[in-house]
Design an enzyme around this catalytic site. Structure first.
Site, mmCIF file in Angstrom:
data_model
loop_
_atom_site.group_PDB
_atom_site.id
_atom_site.type_symbol
_atom_site.label_atom_id
_atom_site.label_comp_id
_atom_site.label_asym_id
_atom_site.label_seq_id
_atom_site.Cartn_x
_atom_site.Cartn_y
_atom_site.Cartn_z
ATOM 1 N N GLN A 10 45.106 -63.845 -47.320
ATOM 2 C CA GLN A 10 44.046 -65.069 -47.330
ATOM 3 C C GLN A 10 43.346 -64.753 -48.435
ATOM 4 O OE1 GLN A 10 42.118 -63.701 -43.374
ATOM 5 N NE2 GLN A 10 40.486 -64.742 -44.489
ATOM 6 N N CYS B 174 40.865 -67.650 -42.083
ATOM 7 C CA CYS B 174 41.750 -66.999 -41.239
ATOM 8 C C CYS B 174 42.331 -67.663 -40.168
ATOM 9 C CB CYS B 174 40.829 -65.823 -40.574
ATOM 10 S SG CYS B 174 39.227 -66.484 -39.802
ATOM 11 N N ASN C 247 47.585 -59.309 -39.080
ATOM 12 C CA ASN C 247 46.244 -59.847 -39.812
ATOM 13 C C ASN C 247 46.659 -60.489 -40.937
ATOM 14 O OD1 ASN C 247 43.497 -60.188 -40.471
ATOM 15 N ND2 ASN C 247 43.118 -57.940 -40.493
ATOM 16 N N HIS D 190 36.909 -63.878 -36.224
ATOM 17 C CA HIS D 190 38.000 -63.782 -37.147
ATOM 18 C C HIS D 190 39.437 -64.253 -36.206
ATOM 19 C CE1 HIS D 190 40.676 -62.509 -40.259
ATOM 20 N NE2 HIS D 190 41.081 -61.300 -39.728
#
Ligand code: NAG
Ligand code: NAG
Ligand code: NAG
Length: 341
Positions: free
Chosen positions: A141, A147, A305, A284
């Site tokens: 990102q 996110c 992630n 997040h």
């Protein structure tokens, strides 16, 4: 199905680092510092260039503090996870969080939806959706707090693969640029459920290739919005604070979750089963793409992630599962949700 609108938003406090770092110039030259060479090598390895000498000096100071923290942590040696010197090593934890973690948390405990996996009784002891080809390569990102878009896209890519047989990398940038009429605010933060809502209304999402990631807020490109590579019909929330319910869902498809990723241990996580430390201030968005049991019998969630492959285990983190707190580690069981085909 589509959710009711009784959302209770709690704006997440963003701690923007506004020159809070004081740096004391020392008479000693940088080159005499034993860590100087290490910093130089790290800069080369990660392609870091500092424009001004004072910036380099400031970053070097932060780098040293982080190196000391990581080494002290790893030297204690009684944790199931290790920290590592990654590409975030010249950022303070405040700077790190301010630029990336912008899940705009809200309590969705009051939003009860159908849970299609409620009656699932048989769940495998381990699941890894990567092995079923339902997970695209780890993305990055960058310094954009979207996110939430990466999390929603990962679970959408998953359900699309499971229903059509095709794994297609989908566009986060379309969410950043076009999903702007509700609560979602591109790089300034957003919510996965609102992203699902947008994808439904938008009749799908473009591919990553058609609408590539830019990492900054842009203008919605109507040409691209027209083409939808994957659609969803709705989304559901997993019953809150229930890791067993989350397991039922993840056994059936990748699931979007919100976590508290604000700690230094998260910033520098390298490998192993992460057991903390973290709180439950959700900031997040990530995606749970499996679960299993680690070497030392510690149960974990396999989490994708969006910080690139240099972070963690090739971009993934294994987070402890089945903790005493009902919220789950770092609040992972507080707000899980998934799109439906
Ligand atoms: C192991 O970690 C705990 C904290 O989890 C700490 O209190 C303890 O002192 C550590 N033990 C050793 C031998 O370092
Ligand atoms: C679960 O089982 C109950 C009892 O058979 C049924 O009424 C309910 O509709 C089922 N729920 C789901 C989500 O399948
Ligand atoms: C919008 O997308 C089209 C098709 O890919 C592209 O040709 C055009 O340059 C884009 N417009 C903008 C403003 O980015």
């Amino acid at each position: 199905m589509v959710m009711n609108n009784q959302l209770h938003y709690i704006p997440f406090a963003l701690f923007l680092c506004l020159g809070l770092l004081s740096f004391q110039a020392t008479s000693r030259t940088l080159q005499n510092d034993p860590m100087y060479e290490m910093h130089e090598q790290w800069m080369v390895q990660h392609g870091k260039v500092y424009k001004a000498a004072h910036e380099k000096q400031k970053r070097f100071g932060i780098f040293k503090e982080n190196v000391n923290y990581i080494e002290a942590f790893n030297n204690v040696g009684n944790k199931s996870y290790k920290l590592g010197l990654n590409h975030f090593a010249d950022l303070t934890n405040h700077e790190f969080i301010a630029a990336r973690n912008k899940f705009n948390g809200y309590l969705h405990g009051s939003i009860i939806t159908t849970f299609k996996y409620k009656n699932v009784s048989d769940v495998p002891s381990a699941v890894d959706w990567r092995q079923e080809g339902a997970v695209t390569p780890v993305k990055n990102q960058g310094q954009c707090g979207c996110c939430w878009a990466f999390s929603a896209v990962a679970s959408t890519e998953g359900i699309h693969k499971l229903t059509t047989g095709n794994l297609v990398s989908l566009s986060e940038q379309e969410l950043v640029d076009c999903d702007t009429n509700g609560e979602d605010q591109g790089c300034e933060g957003g919510l996965m459920d609102d992203a699902f809502e947008f994808i439904i209304q938008n009749n799908g999402l473009s591919t990553e290739a058609e609408y590539p990631y830019q990492g900054v807020d842009g203008t919605c490109n109507k040409t691209e919005v027209g083409s939808s590579a994957a659609t969803i019909s709705g989304y559901e929330n997993v019953p809150v604070n229930d890791e067993q319910a989350l397991q039922k869902a993840v056994a059936n498809q990748p699931v979007s979750v919100a976590i508290d990723a604000s700690g230094s241990d998260f910033q520098f996580y390298k490998s192993g089963v992460f057991t903390g430390s973290c709180g439950t201030e959700l900031d997040h968005g990530v995606a749970v793409v499996g679960y299993g049991v680690g070497e030392d019998e510690t149960e974990y969630w396999l989490v994708k992630n969006s910080w690139g492959t240099q972070w963690g285990e090739e971009g993934y983190i294994r987070m402890q599962r089945g903790v005493d707190a009902s919220e789950g580690l770092c609040g992972i069981a507080m707000q899980p949700s998934y799109p439906t085909a």
